[in-house]
Design an enzyme around this catalytic site. Structure first.
Site, PDB file in Angstrom:
ATOM      1  N   LYS A  62      -9.187  30.450  18.316  1.00 56.20           N
ATOM      2  CA  LYS A  62     -10.651  29.960  17.919  1.00 56.20           C
ATOM      3  C   LYS A  62     -11.182  28.960  19.004  1.00 56.20           C
ATOM      4  CE  LYS A  62      -8.841  28.611  13.935  1.00 56.20           C
ATOM      5  NZ  LYS A  62      -7.294  29.148  14.119  1.00 56.20           N
TER       6      LYS A  62
ATOM      7  N   GLN B  37      -7.487  26.552  10.833  1.00 55.02           N
ATOM      8  CA  GLN B  37      -6.622  27.368  10.392  1.00 55.02           C
ATOM      9  C   GLN B  37      -7.041  28.816  10.272  1.00 55.02           C
ATOM     10  OE1 GLN B  37      -7.631  24.260   8.412  1.00 55.02           O
ATOM     11  NE2 GLN B  37      -6.205  23.603   9.703  1.00 55.02           N
TER      12      GLN B  37
ATOM     13  N   GLY C 161      -5.134  22.587  15.693  1.00 57.81           N
ATOM     14  CA  GLY C 161      -4.916  22.325  17.158  1.00 57.81           C
ATOM     15  C   GLY C 161      -5.565  23.345  17.767  1.00 57.81           C
ATOM     16  N   HIS C 162      -6.726  23.253  18.561  1.00 55.30           N
ATOM     17  CA  HIS C 162      -7.325  24.059  19.220  1.00 55.30           C
ATOM     18  C   HIS C 162      -7.500  23.851  20.826  1.00 55.30           C
ATOM     19  CE1 HIS C 162     -10.010  24.791  15.312  1.00 55.30           C
ATOM     20  NE2 HIS C 162      -8.817  25.223  15.027  1.00 55.30           N
TER      21      HIS C 162
HETATM   22  P1  GDP Z   1      -6.617  28.273  17.638  1.00 60.80           P
HETATM   23  O1  GDP Z   1      -5.760  26.943  16.784  1.00 60.80           O
HETATM   24  O2  GDP Z   1      -6.886  29.512  16.908  1.00 60.80           O
HETATM   25  O3  GDP Z   1      -7.598  27.536  18.354  1.00 60.80           O
HETATM   26  O4  GDP Z   1      -5.476  28.683  18.479  1.00 60.80           O
HETATM   27  P2  GDP Z   1      -4.281  27.459  19.429  1.00 60.80           P
HETATM   28  O5  GDP Z   1      -5.000  26.947  20.843  1.00 60.80           O
HETATM   29  O6  GDP Z   1      -3.529  26.808  18.599  1.00 60.80           O
HETATM   30  O7  GDP Z   1      -3.237  28.752  19.833  1.00 60.80           O
HETATM   31  C1  GDP Z   1      -3.972  29.789  20.791  1.00 60.80           C
HETATM   32  C2  GDP Z   1      -3.005  29.692  21.992  1.00 60.80           C
HETATM   33  O8  GDP Z   1      -3.323  31.091  22.856  1.00 60.80           O
HETATM   34  C3  GDP Z   1      -3.504  28.472  22.844  1.00 60.80           C
HETATM   35  O9  GDP Z   1      -2.297  28.198  23.652  1.00 60.80           O
HETATM   36  C4  GDP Z   1      -4.155  29.246  23.940  1.00 60.80           C
HETATM   37  O10 GDP Z   1      -4.666  28.440  25.268  1.00 60.80           O
HETATM   38  C5  GDP Z   1      -3.620  30.519  24.038  1.00 60.80           C
HETATM   39  N1  GDP Z   1      -4.727  31.576  24.227  1.00 60.80           N
HETATM   40  C6  GDP Z   1      -6.143  31.991  23.866  1.00 60.80           C
HETATM   41  N2  GDP Z   1      -6.466  33.215  24.274  1.00 60.80           N
HETATM   42  C7  GDP Z   1      -5.247  33.749  24.965  1.00 60.80           C
HETATM   43  C8  GDP Z   1      -5.024  34.843  25.653  1.00 60.80           C
HETATM   44  O11 GDP Z   1      -5.883  35.815  25.514  1.00 60.80           O
HETATM   45  N3  GDP Z   1      -4.037  35.095  26.316  1.00 60.80           N
HETATM   46  C9  GDP Z   1      -2.979  34.195  26.598  1.00 60.80           C
HETATM   47  N4  GDP Z   1      -1.969  34.323  27.132  1.00 60.80           N
HETATM   48  N5  GDP Z   1      -3.140  33.009  25.712  1.00 60.80           N
HETATM   49  C10 GDP Z   1      -4.264  32.657  25.113  1.00 60.80           C
HETATM   50  P1  IMO Z   2      -5.419  25.855  13.511  1.00 64.09           P
HETATM   51  O1  IMO Z   2      -6.841  25.501  13.302  1.00 64.09           O
HETATM   52  C1  IMO Z   2      -1.666  27.181  12.074  1.00 64.09           C
HETATM   53  C2  IMO Z   2      -0.235  25.573   8.409  1.00 64.09           C
HETATM   54  C3  IMO Z   2       0.888  24.639   8.301  1.00 64.09           C
HETATM   55  C4  IMO Z   2       1.412  24.968   6.922  1.00 64.09           C
HETATM   56  C5  IMO Z   2       0.111  25.044   5.966  1.00 64.09           C
HETATM   57  C6  IMO Z   2      -0.187  23.754   5.480  1.00 64.09           C
HETATM   58  O2  IMO Z   2      -4.707  25.263  14.711  1.00 64.09           O
HETATM   59  O3  IMO Z   2      -5.422  27.432  13.419  1.00 64.09           O
HETATM   60  P2  IMO Z   2      -1.315  21.508   6.298  1.00 64.09           P
HETATM   61  O4  IMO Z   2      -0.838  20.497   7.053  1.00 64.09           O
HETATM   62  O5  IMO Z   2      -2.472  22.035   6.484  1.00 64.09           O
HETATM   63  O6  IMO Z   2      -1.350  21.056   4.600  1.00 64.09           O
HETATM   64  O7  IMO Z   2      -0.239  22.503   6.314  1.00 64.09           O
HETATM   65  O8  IMO Z   2      -0.841  25.365   6.991  1.00 64.09           O
HETATM   66  N1  IMO Z   2      -1.471  25.099   9.164  1.00 64.09           N
HETATM   67  C7  IMO Z   2      -1.796  25.885  10.291  1.00 64.09           C
HETATM   68  N2  IMO Z   2      -0.996  26.583  10.842  1.00 64.09           N
HETATM   69  N3  IMO Z   2      -2.459  26.629  12.706  1.00 64.09           N
HETATM   70  C8  IMO Z   2      -3.290  25.766  12.068  1.00 64.09           C
HETATM   71  O9  IMO Z   2      -4.538  25.181  12.444  1.00 64.09           O
HETATM   72  C9  IMO Z   2      -2.461  25.140  10.651  1.00 64.09           C
HETATM   73  N4  IMO Z   2      -3.202  24.038  10.044  1.00 64.09           N
HETATM   74  C10 IMO Z   2      -2.243  24.098   8.969  1.00 64.09           C
HETATM   75  O10 IMO Z   2       1.842  24.904   9.317  1.00 64.09           O
HETATM   76  O11 IMO Z   2       2.126  26.213   6.944  1.00 64.09           O
HETATM   77 MG    MG Z   3      -4.106  26.038  16.601  1.00 64.50          MG
END
Ligand code: GDP
Ligand code: IMO
Ligand code: MG
Length: 429
Positions: free
Chosen positions: A16, A223, A40-41
């Site tokens: 996201k 999430q 964590g984005h």
């Molecule tokens: P979010 O929480 O939905 O913002 O996603 P996160 O950042 O936690 O996890 C997504 C992971 O995938 C991050 O490490 C991004 O840098 C990585 N990512 C996103 N799009 C791509 C993709 O198309 N390919 C690869 N290899 N990594 C990606």
């Molecule tokens: P983003 O925005 C993945 C999960 C936790 C746990 C449950 C409840 O990066 O996609 P909490 O601390 O919210 O009470 O935990 O939700 N969880 C996530 N899993 N990505 C997240 O955020 C999350 N935020 C919470 O691992 O299972």
């Molecule tokens: Mg994340």
């Protein structure tokens, strides 16, 4: 006027942050509407990588206003740390606002989050991020929460903190934990509040103003829909609603302003934390996906569980949240995995079903039904257009779109901002 919502269609970490940062180039305002620093984005551009937890992913677009809306829970220390992290990274030119109605995450919430996990037997642990999110939302709904407008007001903060801590200290001490010192929390957090005060405003008024002016607002979910407190795999969920349906409530804008919903989905599935995950598998292929996709939590560093793409989940999210286009992420991670599987239905006690049962024990008894598709072996990380993709990758994307009944509006084949192809220019159509 445009109100585009970016939501996670699975269990979070779908990408996201990347999608929001990408679309934010065209946005006037970017708004986080729920969750807190459990999120964590990750955003990657110009050989730099940032992990955001509270600050919206539009922060790198200097033209955009960034808003933390009323539906969020804010750990003031985490927010200040994140602002410092951005400063250290040279990101200083931005416009940022924090809702006066957002709730505050305090030390008692973090303590309680850990305690409630620790006292549960292993099979009942949610596996939370231990950031205090659940207890902060609990206080909000129990009407004993402390809001940002209270945090910045000395008398209100002292009064509400005293009541709140009296209650929580009773619980903490009953479980053998030390009581939290009211004065110490007041002194520390009042200072944080004063540092955040310049950002604080009535963000509902701000947002309605810009929408009435015909501007474009991007709403960034945290999430994923399967972690929704109402529509997720309860009780293995978070404590807010990461659906597009929750945007009006969580931001104070009218539902009529929501024009598009981009459902971000991985090309496969992951989950971090406990709870039923029907398409999960644990073998060499899972390790290969985990390594190629760097599938370790952005917030907690935990290895993410790996599974095949589940279109029962995606259709569920489409129904409970509304999704008008899919953004399929991490397609490159599937390169070399052949064949590929996609879950199309579940079987519960011999009956084929196309929904997620409410009862976790029913869900756990479901068996996924798959279709098998050919994989591809060519490097796709330098793709410039859809037609460049190997036939099997095109077939994979087309199959997802057909099974979910939604067009693919974007797809991504690497973490970098540039490794993205738009099929439907959602910000401008
Ligand atoms: P979010 O929480 O939905 O913002 O996603 P996160 O950042 O936690 O996890 C997504 C992971 O995938 C991050 O490490 C991004 O840098 C990585 N990512 C996103 N799009 C791509 C993709 O198309 N390919 C690869 N290899 N990594 C990606
Ligand atoms: P983003 O925005 C993945 C999960 C936790 C746990 C449950 C409840 O990066 O996609 P909490 O601390 O919210 O009470 O935990 O939700 N969880 C996530 N899993 N990505 C997240 O955020 C999350 N935020 C919470 O691992 O299972
Ligand atoms: Mg994340």
């Amino acid at each position: 006027m445009k109100g585009v919502v970016v939501i996670g269609t699975q269990w979070g970490d779908e990408g996201k942050g990347k999608v929001t940062d990408f679309l934010a180039e065209q946005a006037d305002v970017v708004v986080r509407f729920q969750g807190g620093n459990n999120a964590g984005h990750t955003i990657v551009f110009d050989d730099r990588k940032f992990a955001l937890h509270l600050i919206p992913s539009g922060i790198f677009r200097t033209e955009a206003i960034n808003v933390l809306a009323n539906g969020m829970v804010i750990d003031p220390k985490a927010m200040l740390d994140e602002l410092e992290m951005l400063k250290q990274g040279g990101v200083t030119d931005f416009q940022l606002y924090l809702s006066d109605r957002a709730h505050v995450v305090l030390p008692q919430h973090i303590e309680l989050d850990g305690l409630m996990e620790d006292i549960k037997p292993q099979h009942k642990k949610v596996g939370t991020t231990r950031k205090g999110i659940g207890p902060a939302y609990t206080d909000k709904f129990a009407r004993i929460g402390i809001r940002i407008c209270d945090l910045i007001d000395e008398a209100a903060f002292k009064d509400k903190l005293t009541d709140n801590l009296k209650y929580h200290n009773t619980i903490l001490t009953a479980y053998g934990k030390p009581a939290i010192d009211i004065e110490a929390v007041f002194d520390e957090y009042y200072q944080y509040g004063q540092l955040l005060k310049p950002y604080v405003t009535d963000t509902s008024r701000l947002l309605n103003g810009v929408l009435e002016d015909g501007k474009k607002v991007l709403f960034e979910g945290a999430q994923g829909a399967l972690l929704c407190i109402d529509h997720g795999t309860y009780p293995f969920v978070t404590s807010s609603s990461p659906t597009a349906s929750s945007v009006p409530l969580n931001t104070g804008v009218s539902p009529q302003y929501i024009t598009d919903v981009v459902g971000v989905t991985k090309a496969y599935s992951t989950r971090v934390g406990s709870g039923c995950f029907l398409t999960e598998f644990n073998n060499d292929t899972a390790s290969k996906i985990r390594d190629a996709g760097n599938e370790y939590g952005t917030t907690t560093g935990r290895p993410r569980r790996i599974g095949w793409l589940d279109t029962v989940v995606l259709r569920h999210t489409k129904r409970v949240s509304g999704v008008t286009g899919l953004s399929v992420m991490l397609l490159d991670v599937l390169t070399g995995i052949d064949p590929l599987k996609i879950c199309v239905a579940y079987h519960l006690d011999g009956k084929r079903i196309d929904y997620i049962p409410a009862s976790i024990t029913d869900l756990e008894r479901c068996k996924p039904e798959y279709v098998t598709l050919p994989g591809w072996h060519q490097d796709i990380t330098k793709t410039t257009k859809f037609s460049d993709l190997p036939d099997a990758a095109k077939q994979y994307l087309n199959t997802i779109s057909e099974l979910v009944g939604i067009p693919i509006s974007m797809f991504s084949f690497g973490p970098d901002r540039t490794q993205t192809i738009v099929l439907d220019d959602v910000m401008n159509t």
